[in-house]
Design an enzyme around this catalytic site. Structure first.
Site, mmCIF file in Angstrom:
data_model
loop_
_atom_site.group_PDB
_atom_site.id
_atom_site.type_symbol
_atom_site.label_atom_id
_atom_site.label_comp_id
_atom_site.label_asym_id
_atom_site.label_seq_id
_atom_site.Cartn_x
_atom_site.Cartn_y
_atom_site.Cartn_z
ATOM 1 N N ASP A 55 0.846 -1.194 0.000
ATOM 2 C CA ASP A 55 0.000 0.000 0.000
ATOM 3 C C ASP A 55 0.885 1.248 0.000
ATOM 4 O O ASP A 55 2.048 1.182 0.413
ATOM 5 C CB ASP A 55 -0.875 -0.049 1.260
ATOM 6 C CG ASP A 55 -1.678 1.209 1.459
ATOM 7 O OD1 ASP A 55 -2.338 1.641 0.499
ATOM 8 O OD2 ASP A 55 -1.634 1.762 2.578
ATOM 9 N N ASP A 115 -0.388 5.117 0.607
ATOM 10 C CA ASP A 115 -0.727 6.144 1.608
ATOM 11 C C ASP A 115 -0.979 5.504 2.973
ATOM 12 O O ASP A 115 -1.841 4.641 3.114
ATOM 13 C CB ASP A 115 -1.954 6.948 1.151
ATOM 14 C CG ASP A 115 -1.607 7.834 -0.040
ATOM 15 O OD1 ASP A 115 -0.766 8.724 0.111
ATOM 16 O OD2 ASP A 115 -2.163 7.590 -1.141
ATOM 17 N N LYS A 165 -9.300 -1.835 -3.543
ATOM 18 C CA LYS A 165 -9.169 -2.830 -2.478
ATOM 19 C C LYS A 165 -10.400 -2.781 -1.581
ATOM 20 O O LYS A 165 -10.882 -1.692 -1.316
ATOM 21 C CB LYS A 165 -7.924 -2.519 -1.626
ATOM 22 C CG LYS A 165 -6.633 -2.593 -2.381
ATOM 23 C CD LYS A 165 -5.459 -2.217 -1.509
ATOM 24 C CE LYS A 165 -5.372 -0.726 -1.249
ATOM 25 N NZ LYS A 165 -4.163 -0.327 -0.487
ATOM 26 N N ASP A 198 -1.940 -0.282 5.804
ATOM 27 C CA ASP A 198 -2.376 0.312 7.079
ATOM 28 C C ASP A 198 -3.868 0.158 7.340
ATOM 29 O O ASP A 198 -4.347 0.562 8.399
ATOM 30 C CB ASP A 198 -2.024 1.799 7.120
ATOM 31 C CG ASP A 198 -2.909 2.611 6.179
ATOM 32 O OD1 ASP A 198 -3.109 2.160 5.018
ATOM 33 O OD2 ASP A 198 -3.404 3.670 6.578
#
Lengths: 263, 263
Positions: free
Chosen positions: A11, A13, A185, A210
């Site tokens: 990922d 961000d 996602k 995250d």
């Protein structure tokens, strides 16, 4: 054991960047994986920028990245449309990056909202009433609704700013119509494209991200290993009494832990 | 019989005006009622303008109107807040008319979204992402949601443009919170204020309007006579197999029929 992992879905961000800031150790971690000949793909729900913009951003901080290793929800939306609706014309509600990415991949943009087969929604930080109403006209005239992602908020400095869910909510509430597909996602479509890019079976992949609801869920649903980083949306307090399908295999302070775990 | 009616609740958009155009015979009809010493109040779900703006608009075309005879959903929102939450500070998502109307009636505007007790939503034809995000911040920090009205579309030239439902949908979808009170027609609050203004019992009142869901429903729920005009949102084809509570007592081509019916 991480040494058995051949492919990584990382990922961006909250994992590599927090807002505009680079997360310490992120670049070293990725380049470390690359040095071990691991396959890497960057999987992000951002749908309002182009892949090129994202590539430049990663390259600028020193990540050893290829443009084709990046899968944004805007990129994957273009793949989806080309694959399943090659004849369609679309209208977009979102920042200009979405439209640019679609055009780059050969998706046809409708001349007017009224003629569009699909309305594609992503985050629109440049939103005006006119944009919203044009998108609404598309749906009123029969355009079906697709969204790059459905995140409710994104971190913007100290605040959680309103995200795509707001744009989707406006159109759905006024039209009474529903979004048919959310591409980002944890959708299967994002996973398929990532696995095709990695060329590694899911069982030998790990997702690092995250977000429990997008990154960890995606990995768990597809037999991948999952590693939650605490540098983004999720904090330790969020991990109490979560359902099994959201439980990560590893919980680490940051992506930099991967360097330690693999040793 | 209309001669037994003492008070009239008259809708504005779709009944007196269609977009910017005056509906033929509307002014004559209202002045005719006034000449018969009927009590009249103008009841509109418009929440994004001030009563003064509406007064000027009616006066400009020759309607014999007093400012206090006009009840917009912005006006009635101000009454609601003053009556039930006199200590509260509010933030607004909507065109400037809403805020002006609230301030005019003494409602306190919060300095920042974060400090607001309520977010008041109305149509915002000047909407930007910044406005939307500020409203969202209010709700994220605990502001409760109220809306002047919840209409999905309004006629804008040839198109049906996205209305308050879009603004509400954006905030609700991203926050997971719901609007607590919708002030506009067909709510009881609008009716109470109209009856107080008219000083006539509901049984001797008639609602004249173009909307089944707001005007006719409001009248039927409160023992008023109801007259549907076909100059706005509703056409004859919409009248097939409607539920009993939406059935008007009279269906007429335009408000001008009142002149003929009363004779």
């Amino acid at each position: 054991m991480i040494k058995d992992i051949e492919g990584f879905l990382i990922d961006i961000d909250g994992t590599i960047f927090r807002g505009d800031e680079l997360i310490p150790g992120a670049v070293e971690s990725i380049n470390f994986l690359k040095a071990l000949n691991k396959r890497v793909t960057y999987v992000s729900n951002r749908g309002n920028i182009t892949r090129r913009t994202c590539y430049d951003r990663l390259k600028a901080v020193g990540v050893d990245v290829l443009e084709e290793e990046i899968l944004l929800s805007s990129t994957v939306m273009a793949y989806f449309l080309k694959e399943h609706y090659p004849l369609s014309y679309v209208w977009t509600l979102g920042d200009s990056g979405l439209k640019e990415e679609l055009v780059y991949h050969g998706v046809k943009i409708s001349e007017t909202p009224e003629k569009a087969d699909f309305l594609i929604i992503t985050l629109c930080e440049t939103l005006t009433y006119h944009d919203l109403n044009q998108a609404f006209q598309a749906v009123q005239h029969g355009a079906r609704i697709l969204a790059t992602n459905a995140d409710k908020t994104f971190p913007n400095g100290k605040e959680k700013a309103i995200d795509v869910a707001g744009m989707i909510g406006a159109i759905e509430a006024a039209s009474g119509r529903k979004t048919e597909v959310v591409i980002g996602k944890p959708s299967w479509f994002m996973v398929n494209k990532a696995l095709a890019q990695l060329d590694v079976p899911a069982e030998k992949c790990m997702v690092i991200g995250d977000s429990l609801e997008s990154d960890i869920l995606m990995g768990n649903m597809h037999s991948m290993k999952t590693m939650l980083v605490l540098t983004g949306n999720t904090q330790r307090k969020h991990l109490e009494s979560i359902p099994k399908r959201l439980e990560p295999d590893y919980i680490v302070d940051s992506i930099y832990s991967i360097v330690k775990v693999t040793l």
